[in-house]
Scaffold this motif. Structure first.
Motif, PDB file in Angstrom:
ATOM      1  N   GLU A 225      -4.751 -15.158   5.885  1.00 52.09           N
ATOM      2  CA  GLU A 225      -5.210 -16.025   4.821  1.00 52.09           C
ATOM      3  C   GLU A 225      -4.618 -15.816   3.555  1.00 52.09           C
ATOM      4  N   ALA A 226      -4.513 -14.740   3.185  1.00 52.63           N
ATOM      5  CA  ALA A 226      -3.622 -14.364   1.841  1.00 52.63           C
ATOM      6  C   ALA A 226      -1.991 -14.802   1.929  1.00 52.63           C
ATOM      7  N   TRP A 227      -1.540 -14.133   3.361  1.00 56.53           N
ATOM      8  CA  TRP A 227      -0.186 -14.532   3.547  1.00 56.53           C
ATOM      9  C   TRP A 227       0.192 -15.703   3.278  1.00 56.53           C
ATOM     10  N   LYS A 228      -0.532 -16.738   3.812  1.00 56.09           N
ATOM     11  CA  LYS A 228      -0.241 -18.157   4.003  1.00 56.09           C
ATOM     12  C   LYS A 228      -0.112 -18.697   2.462  1.00 56.09           C
ATOM     13  N   GLN A 229      -1.054 -17.910   1.740  1.00 56.23           N
ATOM     14  CA  GLN A 229      -0.923 -18.479   0.172  1.00 56.23           C
ATOM     15  C   GLN A 229       0.166 -17.550  -0.775  1.00 56.23           C
ATOM     16  N   ARG A 230       0.946 -16.946  -0.131  1.00 51.96           N
ATOM     17  CA  ARG A 230       1.620 -15.679  -0.991  1.00 51.96           C
ATOM     18  C   ARG A 230       2.345 -16.316  -1.874  1.00 51.96           C
ATOM     19  N   HIS A 231       2.729 -17.708  -1.729  1.00 49.33           N
ATOM     20  CA  HIS A 231       3.741 -18.130  -2.838  1.00 49.33           C
ATOM     21  C   HIS A 231       2.842 -18.948  -3.818  1.00 49.33           C
ATOM     22  N   HIS A 232       1.683 -18.985  -3.887  1.00 54.52           N
ATOM     23  CA  HIS A 232       0.650 -19.743  -4.868  1.00 54.52           C
ATOM     24  C   HIS A 232       0.866 -18.850  -6.211  1.00 54.52           C
ATOM     25  N   PRO A 233       0.978 -19.346  -7.182  1.00 56.14           N
ATOM     26  CA  PRO A 233       1.522 -18.800  -8.281  1.00 56.14           C
ATOM     27  C   PRO A 233       0.335 -17.905  -9.112  1.00 56.14           C
ATOM     28  N   ASN A 234      -1.036 -18.044  -8.532  1.00 57.35           N
ATOM     29  CA  ASN A 234      -2.062 -17.378  -8.807  1.00 57.35           C
ATOM     30  C   ASN A 234      -2.246 -16.155  -8.059  1.00 57.35           C
ATOM     31  N   LEU A 235      -1.642 -15.849  -6.720  1.00 58.75           N
ATOM     32  CA  LEU A 235      -1.681 -14.777  -5.935  1.00 58.75           C
ATOM     33  C   LEU A 235      -0.400 -13.853  -5.971  1.00 58.75           C
ATOM     34  N   HIS A 236      -0.858 -12.730  -5.995  1.00 58.16           N
ATOM     35  CA  HIS A 236       0.145 -11.603  -5.925  1.00 58.16           C
ATOM     36  C   HIS A 236      -0.178 -10.903  -4.495  1.00 58.16           C
ATOM     37  N   LEU A 237       0.683 -10.966  -3.628  1.00 55.53           N
ATOM     38  CA  LEU A 237       0.487  -9.934  -2.307  1.00 55.53           C
ATOM     39  C   LEU A 237       1.534  -8.841  -2.128  1.00 55.53           C
ATOM     40  N   VAL A 238       0.976  -7.828  -2.212  1.00 51.94           N
ATOM     41  CA  VAL A 238       1.627  -6.657  -1.992  1.00 51.94           C
ATOM     42  C   VAL A 238       1.087  -5.693  -0.805  1.00 51.94           C
ATOM     43  N   PHE A 239       2.026  -5.035  -0.207  1.00 56.44           N
ATOM     44  CA  PHE A 239       1.882  -4.176   1.176  1.00 56.44           C
ATOM     45  C   PHE A 239       1.482  -2.704   0.605  1.00 56.44           C
ATOM     46  N   TYR A 240       0.700  -2.065   1.182  1.00 53.78           N
ATOM     47  CA  TYR A 240       0.090  -0.592   0.760  1.00 53.78           C
ATOM     48  C   TYR A 240       1.523   0.111   0.930  1.00 53.78           C
ATOM     49  N   GLU A 241       2.168  -0.146   2.088  1.00 53.80           N
ATOM     50  CA  GLU A 241       3.262   0.769   2.362  1.00 53.80           C
ATOM     51  C   GLU A 241       4.339   0.788   1.359  1.00 53.80           C
ATOM     52  N   ASP A 242       4.562  -0.653   0.580  1.00 51.03           N
ATOM     53  CA  ASP A 242       5.468  -0.865  -0.563  1.00 51.03           C
ATOM     54  C   ASP A 242       4.963   0.164  -1.843  1.00 51.03           C
ATOM     55  N   LEU A 243       3.525   0.210  -2.064  1.00 54.26           N
ATOM     56  CA  LEU A 243       3.239   0.719  -3.047  1.00 54.26           C
ATOM     57  C   LEU A 243       3.328   2.223  -2.833  1.00 54.26           C
ATOM     58  N   ILE A 244       3.374   2.822  -1.537  1.00 53.62           N
ATOM     59  CA  ILE A 244       3.781   4.094  -1.370  1.00 53.62           C
ATOM     60  C   ILE A 244       5.297   4.338  -1.592  1.00 53.62           C
ATOM     61  N   LYS A 245       6.300   3.363  -1.126  1.00 54.90           N
ATOM     62  CA  LYS A 245       7.657   3.530  -1.201  1.00 54.90           C
ATOM     63  C   LYS A 245       8.106   3.717  -2.438  1.00 54.90           C
ATOM     64  N   ASP A 246       7.469   2.754  -3.323  1.00 53.72           N
ATOM     65  CA  ASP A 246       8.347   2.807  -4.676  1.00 53.72           C
ATOM     66  C   ASP A 246       6.968   2.305  -5.639  1.00 53.72           C
ATOM     67  N   LEU A 247       6.025   3.142  -6.149  1.00 55.42           N
ATOM     68  CA  LEU A 247       5.097   3.059  -6.777  1.00 55.42           C
ATOM     69  C   LEU A 247       5.596   2.055  -8.175  1.00 55.42           C
ATOM     70  N   PRO A 248       6.558   2.816  -9.103  1.00 50.74           N
ATOM     71  CA  PRO A 248       6.773   2.247 -10.200  1.00 50.74           C
ATOM     72  C   PRO A 248       7.358   0.691 -10.259  1.00 50.74           C
ATOM     73  N   LYS A 249       8.101   0.490  -8.922  1.00 53.43           N
ATOM     74  CA  LYS A 249       8.657  -1.077  -8.882  1.00 53.43           C
ATOM     75  C   LYS A 249       7.407  -2.039  -8.702  1.00 53.43           C
ATOM     76  N   GLU A 250       6.658  -1.515  -7.684  1.00 55.00           N
ATOM     77  CA  GLU A 250       5.376  -2.474  -7.530  1.00 55.00           C
ATOM     78  C   GLU A 250       4.673  -2.551  -8.853  1.00 55.00           C
ATOM     79  N   ILE A 251       4.164  -1.463  -9.753  1.00 51.44           N
ATOM     80  CA  ILE A 251       3.480  -1.588 -10.850  1.00 51.44           C
ATOM     81  C   ILE A 251       4.135  -2.521 -11.602  1.00 51.44           C
TER      82      ILE A 251
END
Length: 345
Positions: A225-251
Motif C-alpha cells: 500500500e505504501a510502495w504504490k504511494q512511494r512517489h507521493h510528495p508527502n510520503l517517504h518510504l525507506v527500507f530497514y536494510e538501507d538504514l542498517i547499510k548507511d544510517l547517515p545517508k538515510e538520516i
C-alpha cells in the motif's frame, strides 16, 4: 465540523480455527480476532470499537506520522524524526518517554482484554511499558486528537485503514523490512511480553505468520500500500536494510523530506546517538519493562538477515514460497529479496 465518514471496508470475525492459532501466539485476548478489508488485516476484536473514530480522525498539516509493520525499525525511526524536528535536543528527548512524545494511534485496541481488566482494577500496572495504563483509561486516538500541535503519531495500521486525507495533509514516513526478519523479531516481542506464559514456540509463530494470522498481517499487502504511494510528495518510504547499510545517508534523506537541514557533523552525531548499543541503554526509548533486567529487550540486535539463524532449511523454502506467492503481480521489491533469487543456509 466535517461529516462522519462510514468505513469503506468490512470487519468480520476470523474462523474459529484461525482464532485458535492466533491466540496460541498472542495471549490475553478473549474476543474473536477480526479481519479488515479485502486484504484481511488481522486485528483484535476490540478494534471494531475504534476503527471508525480512527478513520475519521482530523489530520493536521504539521503532523508527522510514522507507519510501519511491527518490528520494522519503528522505535528507531521515531526517535530519529523527533530529534530532527526538535533541533537535535538530546536532553529533551531523555526527559520524556518516547511513547509520550510519539504516541501510538491504535494501542488501546491492541491491549489484551485480560490486561485491560487487571489495569482497570489496579491489579496490574503497565505504565512503564508503552504507557498502556493511560491507554486503557482514555482511547489512544482520543488522547492524540486532544494533543496540541505539532503532533508525532505512530501507527502500524496500513494506509487504507487510516484517515483518507492523510497523505494530502501531513508528512508520512513508512519503514519496510524483510518479512523474514520481522517474523523473528515479532516472535521475540511477544515472548518478552508473555514471559514464561508463552505457549507458542517459533515454529507455531512462523506457521501463523506465513498464514497471515498475526495482528496487522498480511505484511506484504501492508507494505505494498505504501510502495504504490512511494512517489507521493508527502510520503517517504525507506527500507530497514538501507538504514542498517548507511544510517547517515538515510538520516540526510529523511531530514530533507522533513524540511530540515543539518551539517554532516550533526548527522554523524545523530547517527552515533541512534546506534543500537546507545538506544538499548536509553530507558526512554528501550521501554522494555521498566526494570532493565529482562533477558529479551524491546530493542534487540538491530541487524539485517538475522532470520538465517532461526530458520531451518524447510522454513527457508517455506519463506521463499511465501514471498514469491505474495509478491506475484506486484512491483514491490525488497533489497534483501528479489524474485528469481533463492536463499539457502
Amino acid at each position: 465540523m466535517p461529516s462522519w465518514i462510514d468505513l469503506p471496508y468490512e470487519i468480520k470475525n476470523v474462523t474459529p480455527e484461525e482464532d485458535k492459532l492466533i491466540k496460541k501466539c498472542v495471549m490475553g485476548h478473549t474476543r474473536s480476532f477480526v479481519k479488515c478489508g479485502k486484504s484481511g488485516y488481522v486485528m483484535p476484536g476490540a478494534f471494531k470499537n475504534h476503527a471508525q473514530a480512527i478513520y475519521n480522525m482530523e489530520v493536521r498539516p504539521d503532523d508527522i506520522w510514522v507507519i510501519t509493520f511491527p518490528r520494522s525499525g519503528t522505535t528507531w525511526t521515531q526517535e530519529m524524526i523527533w530529534l530532527l524536528k526538535n533541533h537535535l535536543n538530546f536532553n529533551a528527548s531523555k526527559e520524556t518517554p518516547l511513547y509520550d512524545r510519539f504516541p501510538m494511534l491504535e494501542i488501546t485496541s491492541m491491549i489484551p482484554d485480560i490486561a485491560c481488566e487487571l489495569i482497570k482494577t489496579n491489579f496490574m500496572n503497565l505504565a512503564n511499558f508503552q504507557g498502556l495504563s493511560d491507554a486503557v483509561k482514555t482511547p489512544s486516538w482520543k488522547r492524540i486528537d486532544e494533543t496540541p500541535s505539532p503532533r508525532f503519531i505512530k501507527t502500524h495500521l496500513p494506509l487504507s485503514m487510516l484517515p483518507p486525507n492523510l497523505l494530502s495533509t501531513a508528512k508520512v514516513v513508512y519503514v519496510a523490512r524483510d518479512p523474514r526478519d520481522v517474523a523473528v523479531s515479532y516472535y521475540y516481542l511477544h515472548k518478552m511480553i508473555a514471559k514464561s506464559l508463552m505457549r507458542a514456540n517459533f515454529n507455531h509463530y512462523w506457521e501463523a505468520f506465513k498464514r497471515d494470522l498475526l495482528p496487522w498481517t498480511p505484511i506484504i499487502a501492508h507494505t505494498n500500500e505504501a510502495w504504490k504511494q512511494r512517489h507521493h510528495p508527502n510520503l517517504h518510504l525507506v527500507f530497514y536494510e538501507d538504514l542498517i547499510k548507511d544510517l547517515p545517508k538515510e538520516i540526510g534523506r529523511i531530514s530533507h523530506f522533513l524540511g530540515k537541514n543539518y551539517s554532516d557533523d550533526k548527522i554523524k552525531q545523530l547517527a552515533e546517538y541512534l546506534s543500537f548499543n546507545s538506544l538499548r541503554k536509553n530507558e526512554n526509548v528501550n521501554n522494555t519493562t521498566g526494570n532493565g533486567k529482562n533477558e529479551i529487550q524491546f530493542i534487540r540486535k538491530g541487524e539485517a538477515g538475522g532470520w538465517k539463524s532461526h530458520f531451518d532449511q524447510e522454513m527457508v523454502l517455506e519463506a521463499e514460497e511465501f514471498l514469491i506467492s505474495r509478491l506475484e503481480g506486484l512491483d514491490l521489491v525488497y533489497p534483501s529479496f528479489r524474485l528469481g533469487e533463492t536463499t539457502h543456509l
